[in-house]
Design an enzyme around this catalytic site. Sequence first.
Site, PDB file in Angstrom:
ATOM      1  N   ASP A  13      39.231  37.836  96.155  1.00 53.55           N
ATOM      2  CA  ASP A  13      38.001  38.142  96.588  1.00 53.55           C
ATOM      3  C   ASP A  13      37.782  39.771  97.029  1.00 53.55           C
ATOM      4  O   ASP A  13      38.898  40.314  96.791  1.00 53.55           O
ATOM      5  CB  ASP A  13      37.893  37.509  98.226  1.00 53.55           C
ATOM      6  CG  ASP A  13      37.406  36.047  97.783  1.00 53.55           C
ATOM      7  OD1 ASP A  13      37.050  35.563  96.885  1.00 53.55           O
ATOM      8  OD2 ASP A  13      37.539  35.374  99.046  1.00 53.55           O
ATOM      9  N   ASP A  14      36.615  39.888  97.445  1.00 58.57           N
ATOM     10  CA  ASP A  14      36.405  41.537  97.876  1.00 58.57           C
ATOM     11  C   ASP A  14      36.652  42.441  96.601  1.00 58.57           C
ATOM     12  O   ASP A  14      36.816  43.665  97.043  1.00 58.57           O
ATOM     13  CB  ASP A  14      37.173  41.884  99.134  1.00 58.57           C
ATOM     14  CG  ASP A  14      37.104  40.876 100.302  1.00 58.57           C
ATOM     15  OD1 ASP A  14      36.258  40.055 100.383  1.00 58.57           O
ATOM     16  OD2 ASP A  14      38.095  40.860 100.968  1.00 58.57           O
ATOM     17  N   HIS A 134      31.398  35.752 101.717  1.00 55.01           N
ATOM     18  CA  HIS A 134      32.395  36.742 102.593  1.00 55.01           C
ATOM     19  C   HIS A 134      32.352  36.125 104.030  1.00 55.01           C
ATOM     20  O   HIS A 134      31.480  35.920 104.723  1.00 55.01           O
ATOM     21  CB  HIS A 134      31.687  38.185 102.600  1.00 55.01           C
ATOM     22  CG  HIS A 134      32.701  39.111 103.257  1.00 55.01           C
ATOM     23  ND1 HIS A 134      34.005  39.074 102.847  1.00 55.01           N
ATOM     24  CD2 HIS A 134      32.505  39.996 104.005  1.00 55.01           C
ATOM     25  CE1 HIS A 134      34.729  40.190 103.397  1.00 55.01           C
ATOM     26  NE2 HIS A 134      33.834  40.713 104.302  1.00 55.01           N
TER      27      HIS A 134
END
Length: 326
Positions: A13-14, A134
């Site tokens: 992620d991110d 998110h």
Amino acid sequence: MPHSRVQLVVTGDDFGYCPRRNRGIVDCFLHGAISNVSLLVNAAFAKDAAELAKRHNIPIGLHANLSEGLPICEKLQKGSSLLNQDGFFHGKMGFRKMLQEMQLNMSEVEQELTAQVELFQELTGHLPHHMDGHQHVHVLPEVRDIFARVLSSHQIKFTRVPIELGLHGCSWVEPHLKDFYLQVEKDSLNSVEVFIKHDIRWPDAYIGLTTMGKNMSVSRLKNALQCSMDTILRREIRADATAPSLIGTPLQPRCVTMELMVHPGYPSLPEEGGCGEGPDDFSQSPERLHEFHTLNSSELLEFYKKKNLQICAFKDLYKPPFSLLK
């Protein structure tokens, strides 16, 4: 029953958050430790991340962001219910508070999610292979309905439903985090009907809440993966035993799917990266590097091979299961 094949999507992620996060995620992918990434299109280095994904053929989806940084939609940047007095999103808990108090304009949520899908397509040249939220905003009340509608309208077939086996009995997670995770689980359970209605799919099992940051270890990952596989197979056995039409007929092995959510990377430098407000404490801490080293450990990678886990991406799940039986 016949042996089931297991596909494991390991999602970093991110992606796009900062150069050191990007580099760590790419290094993990090249080492075979992750198989899929989730892009923050409003992050400071999203364009660089998209170019890295193209260069290294990294499967990529959208990490829809309504809680950190600045919106993508230009109209909303000039003032909207999604922004606090400083002109940024309300934050992980702030967004939830505003939603609970019915202070959010849901049409603005739809505008922003649509703008993020469009920017993702502009940066990568294709639609997201999957789309999640998110800080798990996509499973929140009301947001889940709009999220599902945006996915359906763009023909994005896969999302994440963060319901993790073993969460309730997990002793090492700090109480305030566990309370948050249990609420995420409740919201996720309530999202299932919405996602089904819009023909959106997700893997059979999810892992990532109880193994995040400093709580990640090889032994915990192995235990979580094994627990998920065993639980799914037990469910299959029970289902087979109660299906009269299948008694006495050879069953085709089906493909079990799982997602492991991870956050590897090298620690962010102060004032470099983020989504408009600079990198947060977690990003600058050693916890990202801890995940990096754990995911790249030879013991974990050998475990995948031993258990015949097929490490793949969300885009591979589009293929019919029987194509995997050759």
